[in-house]
Design an enzyme around this catalytic site. Structure first.
Site, PDB file in Angstrom:
ATOM      1  N   GLY A 213       0.756  -1.299   0.039  1.00 16.43           N
ATOM      2  CA  GLY A 213      -0.101  -0.123  -0.085  1.00 16.43           C
ATOM      3  C   GLY A 213       0.777   1.459   0.031  1.00 16.43           C
ATOM      4  O   GLY A 213       0.453   2.606  -0.017  1.00 16.43           O
ATOM      5  N   MET A 216       6.471   3.709  -3.941  1.00 16.35           N
ATOM      6  CA  MET A 216       7.801   3.564  -3.898  1.00 16.35           C
ATOM      7  C   MET A 216       8.494   4.376  -5.348  1.00 16.35           C
ATOM      8  O   MET A 216       8.053   3.966  -6.308  1.00 16.35           O
ATOM      9  CB  MET A 216       8.195   2.138  -3.811  1.00 16.35           C
ATOM     10  CG  MET A 216       9.903   1.810  -3.952  1.00 16.35           C
ATOM     11  SD  MET A 216      10.511   0.612  -4.046  1.00 16.35           S
ATOM     12  CE  MET A 216      10.479   0.372  -5.894  1.00 16.35           C
ATOM     13  N   PRO A 217       9.282   5.255  -5.239  1.00 16.33           N
ATOM     14  CA  PRO A 217       9.967   5.740  -6.185  1.00 16.33           C
ATOM     15  C   PRO A 217      10.636   4.468  -7.277  1.00 16.33           C
ATOM     16  O   PRO A 217      11.217   3.591  -6.816  1.00 16.33           O
ATOM     17  CB  PRO A 217      10.960   6.473  -5.810  1.00 16.33           C
ATOM     18  CG  PRO A 217      10.779   7.004  -4.593  1.00 16.33           C
ATOM     19  CD  PRO A 217       9.953   5.657  -3.922  1.00 16.33           C
ATOM     20  N   GLY A 220      16.232   5.069  -7.841  1.00 11.87           N
ATOM     21  CA  GLY A 220      16.880   5.493  -6.650  1.00 11.87           C
ATOM     22  C   GLY A 220      18.363   5.602  -6.826  1.00 11.87           C
ATOM     23  O   GLY A 220      19.109   5.477  -8.062  1.00 11.87           O
ATOM     24  N   LEU A 221      19.183   5.798  -5.777  1.00 13.16           N
ATOM     25  CA  LEU A 221      20.445   5.656  -5.550  1.00 13.16           C
ATOM     26  C   LEU A 221      21.041   4.458  -4.916  1.00 13.16           C
ATOM     27  O   LEU A 221      20.712   4.156  -3.884  1.00 13.16           O
ATOM     28  CB  LEU A 221      21.143   6.873  -4.917  1.00 13.16           C
ATOM     29  CG  LEU A 221      22.546   7.066  -4.652  1.00 13.16           C
ATOM     30  CD1 LEU A 221      23.226   7.397  -6.029  1.00 13.16           C
ATOM     31  CD2 LEU A 221      23.207   8.037  -3.620  1.00 13.16           C
ATOM     32  N   GLY A 222      21.877   3.635  -5.549  1.00 11.82           N
ATOM     33  CA  GLY A 222      22.647   2.534  -4.623  1.00 11.82           C
ATOM     34  C   GLY A 222      23.735   2.986  -3.928  1.00 11.82           C
ATOM     35  O   GLY A 222      24.476   3.904  -4.756  1.00 11.82           O
ATOM     36  N   TYR A 252      26.856  -2.788   3.742  1.00 16.30           N
ATOM     37  CA  TYR A 252      27.559  -1.972   2.916  1.00 16.30           C
ATOM     38  C   TYR A 252      28.348  -1.001   4.340  1.00 16.30           C
ATOM     39  O   TYR A 252      29.304  -0.343   3.706  1.00 16.30           O
ATOM     40  CB  TYR A 252      26.699  -1.005   2.361  1.00 16.30           C
ATOM     41  CG  TYR A 252      25.775  -1.636   1.195  1.00 16.30           C
ATOM     42  CD1 TYR A 252      25.975  -2.874   0.969  1.00 16.30           C
ATOM     43  CD2 TYR A 252      24.684  -0.982   0.621  1.00 16.30           C
ATOM     44  CE1 TYR A 252      25.241  -3.512  -0.165  1.00 16.30           C
ATOM     45  CE2 TYR A 252      24.032  -1.575  -0.387  1.00 16.30           C
ATOM     46  CZ  TYR A 252      24.342  -2.961  -1.106  1.00 16.30           C
ATOM     47  OH  TYR A 252      23.506  -3.451  -1.556  1.00 16.30           O
ATOM     48  N   HIS A 313      18.885  -9.886   2.510  1.00 12.10           N
ATOM     49  CA  HIS A 313      19.945  -9.574   1.553  1.00 12.10           C
ATOM     50  C   HIS A 313      20.104 -11.037   0.567  1.00 12.10           C
ATOM     51  O   HIS A 313      20.197 -10.775  -0.642  1.00 12.10           O
ATOM     52  CB  HIS A 313      21.235  -9.437   2.297  1.00 12.10           C
ATOM     53  CG  HIS A 313      22.091  -8.318   1.303  1.00 12.10           C
ATOM     54  ND1 HIS A 313      22.669  -7.204   1.899  1.00 12.10           N
ATOM     55  CD2 HIS A 313      22.382  -8.239   0.099  1.00 12.10           C
ATOM     56  CE1 HIS A 313      23.362  -6.938   0.894  1.00 12.10           C
ATOM     57  NE2 HIS A 313      23.200  -7.291  -0.072  1.00 12.10           N
TER      58      HIS A 313
END
Ligand code: NAP
Length: 474
Positions: A213, A216-217, A220-222, A252, A313
């Site tokens: 619901g 989400m864009p 994006g940027l990784g 990360y 992941h």
């Protein structure tokens, strides 16, 4: 005889679509979820004697679906169905190329996500009428759920034999019902079907409505490999360029920098918290062994009150337990949506029945040299959004991909860069993108994906670049 399609129902479907878009718009503004999207379902059936019709009606009633009869141009008489007498049905079933004509047209088929396809079993197979139906329309990306009726024989290969007639559909395994199956039995079957619609990318709003619901864009940027000030600067530069999705992971080692950059951008007035969609991930091994602790650590390191999307992941021996723990964080309002990364069809088939909340997203390696064309339609047909990592091929591989002659030629035709062509190709396949970069020029360029579109021919040329060449082991 019933008409083949109904203009009124097409009108109401269109109405339903616009209501859905309005809900999505509201959710984006308020940062609140709208109700999960519902699949548009059609129950299409062929019934010579009325048995399949009754069961189709039960299913359509229960699922609140449109009902549509596949009507033969020449009706079947009782004599046509006198099996083993050389009757019409015997002749048609003995001839794989037979395609009995059907009445009417069905132009609004494109609007359905799911088609329940009902037929009687004739000589162990679906009547050839069903072949006519499947060959006449485009079922690409639609989920087809076959069901058949018979007095004694099973479904046999009657469902799988149909796959070649609609190869781009996502086929659900078929189910056979006895002629006297009750309404309750059909309802129990229908209730267990996974019928979430494929998520639709809204390229004007640059978002997709997830099955949770939340909006989400789609770009994006990784941030894999970005650390310290480089990471903070990249995230702030991305936010200033209009990027609204930041992808990170516990592995990360940069969640603190990501959180700091977003908080700074909020205090500088660049964005509000609810404008930014933050994804993080927990890793196999120790983190999935103690999921409550590791998820809370992600939240603490990010320091952004809540996380928009938490992914596992990779598959792990504790993945189901970790996901169920994450579901509790969703109920507590600390995580908004859940998803998986590096999960393919086989892993999904095992995993999904063991969890309560259907993942909103699967993030896998996808680029023109590794396209996952077998995996993407399946995942999307479950109403799960696909997001590609290594969209530009991944560090160490970008040069070859960005200089691919086909990509260069298409880029020149649109006066854009190779990176923009590849990212746009993903979006037109309804695959969200998270290119990694620390270069403000590249970051800005990677958001400028909405002023041009690739033609079908250009899409096909890029599709033809697939080499099944994975650039990482997982
Ligand atoms: P990528 O996005 O395919 O490629 C990044 C490389 O492309 C960088 O060297 C970058 O250099 C360059 N680049 C970016 N935009 C460019 C442009 N417009 N023109 C020319 N070069 C450009 O690979 P990635 O960053 O490794 O992967 C993307 C993201 O996916 C990661 O950051 C991470 O968030 C995610 N990921 C997830 C998984 C997983 O298992 N779930 C695995 C790997 C990655 P510059 O910095 O110079 O721009």
């Amino acid at each position: 005889m019933k008409p083949f399609f109904c203009i009124l129902s097409a009108f109401f479907l269109l109405l339903g679509l616009s209501v859905c878009s309005a809900q999505a718009a509201e959710s984006g503004d308020a940062g609140q979820p709208s109700s999960a999207p519902k699949a548009k379902i059609l129950v299409a059936y062929f019934s010579a004697t009325g048995t399949t019709r009754t069961l189709a009606e039960y299913a359509a009633d229960f699922l609140d679906a449109e009902l549509c009869e596949i009507v033969p141009e020449t009706p079947y008489t009782p004599a046509d169905l006198e099996y083993y007498t050389g009757c019409r049905a015997d002749q048609e079933q003995a001839d794989p190329a037979a395609r009995p004509a059907i009445l009417g047209d069905m132009d609004h088929l494109a609007q359905y996500d799911v088609i329940l396809l009902g037929y009687p079993i004739w000589h162990g197979q679906a009547p050839r009428m069903i072949s006519t139906f499947l060959e006449r329309y485009d079922f690409s990306g639609k989920r087809i759920v076959p069901f058949c009726t018979s007095h004694s024989s099973g479904i046999g290969s009657s469902d799988t034999d149909l796959h070649a007639l609609a190869p781009d559909a996502v086929w659900h395994s078929g189910t056979r019902f006895a002629g006297d199956t009750s309404r309750e039995e059909i309802e129990a079957w229908a209730a267990n079907l996974e019928l979430t619609p494929s998520a639709v990318f809204d390229l004007e709003r640059r978002t997709v409505l997830l099955n949770s619901g939340y909006e989400m864009p789609v770009n994006g940027l990784g941030t894999y490999s970005l650390h310290g000030d480089v990471c903070i600067d990249a995230v702030k530069s991305a936010l200033a360029s209009g990027v609204r999705l930041i992808d990170t992971a516990s592995a990360y080692g940069n969640e603190e920098e990501i959180g700091q950059a977003i908080r700074e951008a909020i205090s500088e007035g660049t964005v509000r918290r609810e404008d930014v969609f933050v994804t993080t991930k927990i890793y196999p091994g120790d983190e999935m062994e103690a999921p409550e602790q590791s998820i809370q650590s992600c939240l603490d390191r990010l320091g952004l009150e809540y996380v928009d999307l938490l992914l596992l992941h990779h598959p792990d021996r504790n993945d189901v337990r970790a996901y169920l723990a994450a579901e509790q964080f969703v109920r507590d309002g600390k995580i908004r949506s859940l998803g998986l990364s590096n999960w393919y069809v086989e892993e999904l088939e095992t995993f999904l029945p063991q969890v309560t909340v259907t993942p909103a997203l699967v993030q896998n390696e996808i680029h023109p040299y590794y396209q996952e064309n077998d995996e993407i339609p399946y995942i999307q047909s479950l109403g799960i959004v696909v997001q590609g990592w290594y969209p530009l091929g991944g560090r160490g591989h970008t040069e070859e991909l960005l200089n691919d002659p086909v990509i260069l030629e298409i880029a020149a035709a649109h006066d854009v860069s190779s990176a923009q062509v590849i990212l746009r190709w993903n979006l037109q396949k309804s695959v969200a993108v998270i290119p990694g970069s620390s270069n403000p020029e590249h970051i800005r360029e990677n958001t400028e994906l909405y002023h041009f579109s690739l033609t079908e021919e250009e899409m096909s040329r890029i599709n033809a670049l697939d080499r099944g060449e994975k650039h990482d082991w997982y």
